[in-house]
Every structure is written in C-alpha cells, then in structure tokens.
Design a protein around this motif. Structure first.
Motif, short mmCIF file in Angstrom:
data_model
loop_
_atom_site.label_atom_id
_atom_site.label_comp_id
_atom_site.label_asym_id
_atom_site.label_seq_id
_atom_site.Cartn_x
_atom_site.Cartn_y
_atom_site.Cartn_z
N LEU A 1 0.83 -1.20 0.00
CA LEU A 1 0.00 0.00 0.00
C LEU A 1 0.87 1.25 0.00
N ALA A 2 0.26 2.38 -0.26
CA ALA A 2 1.01 3.63 -0.40
C ALA A 2 1.67 4.07 0.89
N ASP A 3 1.13 3.66 2.03
CA ASP A 3 1.67 4.09 3.33
C ASP A 3 2.73 3.13 3.86
N GLY A 4 3.17 2.18 3.05
CA GLY A 4 4.20 1.24 3.48
C GLY A 4 3.64 -0.04 4.08
N PHE A 5 2.32 -0.12 4.24
CA PHE A 5 1.68 -1.32 4.77
C PHE A 5 1.68 -2.40 3.70
N CYS A 6 1.85 -3.66 4.11
CA CYS A 6 1.91 -4.77 3.16
C CYS A 6 0.87 -5.84 3.52
N ILE A 7 0.21 -6.37 2.50
CA ILE A 7 -0.73 -7.47 2.68
C ILE A 7 -0.13 -8.70 2.02
N LEU A 8 0.17 -9.72 2.82
CA LEU A 8 0.68 -10.99 2.32
C LEU A 8 -0.48 -11.97 2.18
N VAL A 9 -0.54 -12.63 1.05
CA VAL A 9 -1.67 -13.53 0.79
C VAL A 9 -1.15 -14.93 0.45
N GLN A 10 -1.65 -15.90 1.18
CA GLN A 10 -1.43 -17.31 0.84
C GLN A 10 -2.74 -17.86 0.30
N LEU A 11 -2.65 -18.56 -0.84
CA LEU A 11 -3.85 -19.08 -1.49
C LEU A 11 -3.83 -20.60 -1.46
N LYS A 12 -4.92 -21.17 -1.01
CA LYS A 12 -5.03 -22.62 -0.91
C LYS A 12 -6.28 -23.08 -1.64
N HIS A 13 -6.10 -23.87 -2.67
CA HIS A 13 -7.23 -24.34 -3.47
C HIS A 13 -7.34 -25.85 -3.36
N THR A 14 -8.56 -26.34 -3.20
CA THR A 14 -8.78 -27.78 -3.15
C THR A 14 -9.72 -28.21 -4.27
N VAL A 15 -9.48 -29.41 -4.80
CA VAL A 15 -10.40 -29.99 -5.77
C VAL A 15 -11.25 -31.06 -5.09
N LYS A 16 -11.01 -31.28 -3.80
CA LYS A 16 -11.80 -32.26 -3.05
C LYS A 16 -13.15 -31.66 -2.69
N THR A 17 -14.19 -32.47 -2.77
CA THR A 17 -15.55 -31.98 -2.49
C THR A 17 -16.22 -32.84 -1.44
N ASN A 18 -17.25 -32.27 -0.81
CA ASN A 18 -18.04 -33.02 0.17
C ASN A 18 -19.19 -33.73 -0.54
N ALA A 19 -20.06 -34.34 0.23
CA ALA A 19 -21.16 -35.11 -0.34
C ALA A 19 -22.10 -34.26 -1.18
N ALA A 20 -22.16 -32.97 -0.86
CA ALA A 20 -23.04 -32.06 -1.60
C ALA A 20 -22.38 -31.53 -2.87
N GLY A 21 -21.11 -31.89 -3.09
CA GLY A 21 -20.41 -31.43 -4.28
C GLY A 21 -19.70 -30.12 -4.11
N SER A 22 -19.71 -29.56 -2.90
CA SER A 22 -19.03 -28.29 -2.62
C SER A 22 -17.62 -28.57 -2.11
#
Length: 413
Positions: free
Chosen positions: A64-85
């Motif tokens: 950000l402009a004020d020197g603040f930083c946002i670190l992002v870790q992304l975790k994606h799964t292809v596993k689904t539950n019984a409802a398909g979600s």
C-alpha cells in the motif's frame, strides 16, 4: 500456494483412482490458475502509489502507499463433500498450518534482520496476513472460531495459546508446523494472530475478477471482452518476465499505463474485436471458400499456412459478429447490411472483371486481380471500420455460404 489433490499413497485397487491420476497436472494447474486470477484481481483494484506481486513476497502481495503490506497465501482444493461443494477448512488442515508456519518463518527471517522481538513486532505492525481459500467454513473448526473471538477481544491471548497447545496430531509434519508457530515470542504471537484474516469459500475467482472490471464503469456486455484482453496480455507479459528472470510485480502506474486502453475500449461505443484462437476444421481443404481459391490458383494444395490464416480470419469474423450481437452492440439487421454491402461491392467488381477475357489464363488473371482488390477493402459494420483480417474473413465467409466466388464460372464448378 497449495492445491489439495486428495492423494494418500501410490497403492491402488481395481476401480479406484491411480496415484498418477490423483496428482495429475490438471489438479496442480487449477491451483496456479487460482493464484494467478487472484493476482489479476489485485492489479485491477490497485490505487495510486500501490503495487501487487505474484510469488514475490508471498503467493500474492499488495504494497500500500503508506508502506503497509498485505501478504496472501492461497489454498485451493479440488476435493468436495457429499453435496459437491469444496471441503471445509479443518482445524488440523495441513493447508491452514503450513500457511501459519510459512508466515512464522517470514516474521522471524534473520536474512531480513528480523531475528529480534522488536524487529518482528515492527514487521507485524506493518503487515496483514490473508489466507484465501475455496474451502468452506466448518462448524467444527473451534480453533478458527477461537482466533476470531481473540481478534474481537472476546477471548484472551492465554485462551488462544491454550487452544493451539491442545491441538493433537500424530502427523509429524503437521506437529512441526504447529510448534514453529508456538515458538514465536508471546508478544509476537499475539500481534501476529491479531493481523490474520481468513477469506473462505472464494471458489469462483474469475467471477470476482469480472466483478472488479465491471466496477471500473464497464458495461455488462463489455466485461468479457475487457477480461479476455487483460487475461491474454498479462499472461503473455508474465511469461516474458519469468523467462527474463524479472519479478512479476506491477505498480498502479505501470498497470494503468500498460492496460488502461482495454478499459477505455470497454467504455467506447466502437466495436472491439478479439483474436479468438479457434480449433480448426479437420479437413481445411474441404471448405467451400478454399475450393474457390484453388480454382483460380490463389492457393495450392500445399499452402497449409495460408489456408490456416484464411480459416482463422473467417472464424474470427463469424465469432465476433455473434459476440457483438449477443452483447447488444449490433443487431441482426446490421449483420445483414454488412453482407449485402460486401456482396454488392463484389458484384460491381465481378461484372467488370472479365470484360475482354477470352482464354482461361486471362480469366484467372482477372479473378486474381478482383480478389486482390477486394482484399484491400476495410468493410463497415454499423459505422465501425472492420480491420483487414475481419474484412477478409467476411469475403471467405460469404464464399463459404456460396454467395460469392472468383472464377468467371464459379457457380458451375
């Protein structure tokens, strides 16, 4: 960035998914795509003085402009539950604890002179840590519930630390992740957990990118066009930068300078065409328009590259016309007017082309000259001048529809 595949071991039984299939490139690829599209969304939402990076400080980061930083870790799964979600984020999830472990290592990174508590606290004071995943919220994840209550001052740091210490697992890797987090100084650990943010159930990341585009005052019917152009060109630039050893990081100013035209075009009433990459017909030379060109020697049976180029021009013309019609940018009458205008221009050329031709060679020469003349033309569609590729594609399209031809006797051939 992690993609959960659900592979446990290489032992399989008849009728089950093999280990190779369970860790297929497709499963890994979707995780990288998830990360890339999140980065694209961050770029679109940058403001003056900000920058975003892909796999520079973390999976994705925003300065950000004020020197603040946002670190992002992304975790994606292809596993689904019984409802398909997508499955829920469990309190002993490797995704969760590997993320916290990674951040703990970043906080205490002595190569960045963060080997003392004051420096670690200073770093955390200028940083937020975001875990973004398509996994769903779990009612049984008491640890996550405790973290949120700690952030809301509903639970004390002692209660938070106790909740971590009570987690029990026989997985040595998972236990080492948890211990690394617990090894942080108490003040550091408390400050760290105050600055963690969880964004769960972000599954349709492309829809999120398109929403961000729309919020840049792009009409609904133009969002897909802007998205496709941004996506294609940023991917190309990323490839070039990786090949050159450069970081994948852009400032607001760089992003806006390089890509603002796509947003300007998206707000314009002028038709913008896309160079779609179409699958080609199995037999290129079976196309009617190709046969018409063969009749006058404009191509030969060995001109595969030329025929491919001409076929793409035709397919892109047809696809863009249909896309513009679906977007409401043009109506069917506009398309018919284009066809009528081009047919009329062809008729005018055709009626005069063969005057005085007596031999077959003279007919061929005249036909080639007529084709050459019409290929130079930029045809108009609802007041917009079509580029040469689409104008030529219109000629090939009409020829495919048996509306025009080139040889004097093309109708009898």
């Amino acid at each position: 960035m992690t993609t959960s595949t659900g592979a446990a071991n290489s032992q399989t039984t008849p009728g089950t998914t093999s280990f190779t299939e369970s860790v297929s490139a497709a499963d890994t690829s979707i995780g990288f795509e998830y990360q890339y599209y999140y980065y694209l969304d961050r770029l679109i939402n940058l403001r003056t003085g900000e920058s975003a990076g892909l796999e520079v400080k973390d999976d994705v980061h925003t300065d950000l402009a004020d020197g603040f930083c946002i670190l992002v870790q992304l975790k994606h799964t292809v596993k689904t539950n019984a409802a398909g979600s997508p499955i829920a984020l469990a309190e002993l999830s490797l995704d969760l604890w590997k993320t916290l472990y990674n951040w703990a290592r970043i906080i205490t990174d002595d190569t960045q002179q963060r080997d003392t508590v004051p420096e670690q606290l200073k770093f955390i004071g200028n940083t937020e840590f975001h875990l973004v995943t398509n996994k769903s919220q779990s009612k049984t994840n008491k640890f996550l519930e405790t973290v949120i209550e700690f952030q809301d001052s509903k639970k004390t740091f002692t209660e938070l630390r106790d909740a971590i210490e009570k987690l029990s697992t026989t997985n040595a890797t998972l236990q080492s992740y948890i211990q690394t987090v617990l090894d942080l100084d108490d003040d550091v650990l408390a400050a760290f957990f105050k600055n963690i943010r969880f964004e769960l159930e972000l599954d349709d990341i492309i829809a999120r990118v398109k929403k961000s585009i729309r919020e840049k005052f792009i009409d609904d019917e133009m969002v897909d066009s802007v998205f496709e152009r941004l996506d294609s060109n940023i991917r190309s630039e990323n490839f070039k930068n990786v090949k050159a050893g450069a970081k994948l990081q852009l400032t607001f100013e760089e992003f806006w300078t390089n890509y603002k035209k796509y947003f300007s075009d998206g707000r314009s009433k002028k038709l913008q065409y896309t160079k779609y990459q179409h699958p080609l017909p199995a037999n290129l030379f079976a196309q009617t328009f190709v046969k018409r060109l063969l009749e006058i020697g404009a191509i030969t049976q060995t001109d595969i590259d030329k025929v491919t180029t001409y076929t793409l021009a035709k397919l892109r013309l047809v696809t863009n016309l249909e896309r513009w019609r679906q977007q409401g940018r043009i109506v069917s009458d506009d398309i018919e007017a284009l066809h009528d205008e081009v047919i009329t221009r062809w008729e005018n050329e055709f009626d005069l082309a063969f005057a005085g031709c007596g031999t077959e060679q003279e007919i061929i020469t005249a036909a080639l000259e007529m084709l050459r003349e019409l290929r130079r033309a930029n045809f108009l569609l609802d007041g917009t001048q079509l580029p040469i590729e689409l104008s030529n594609g219109e000629l090939y399209h009409l020829s495919d529809l048996v509306q025009i031809g080139w040889h004097k006797d093309w109708r009898q051939k």
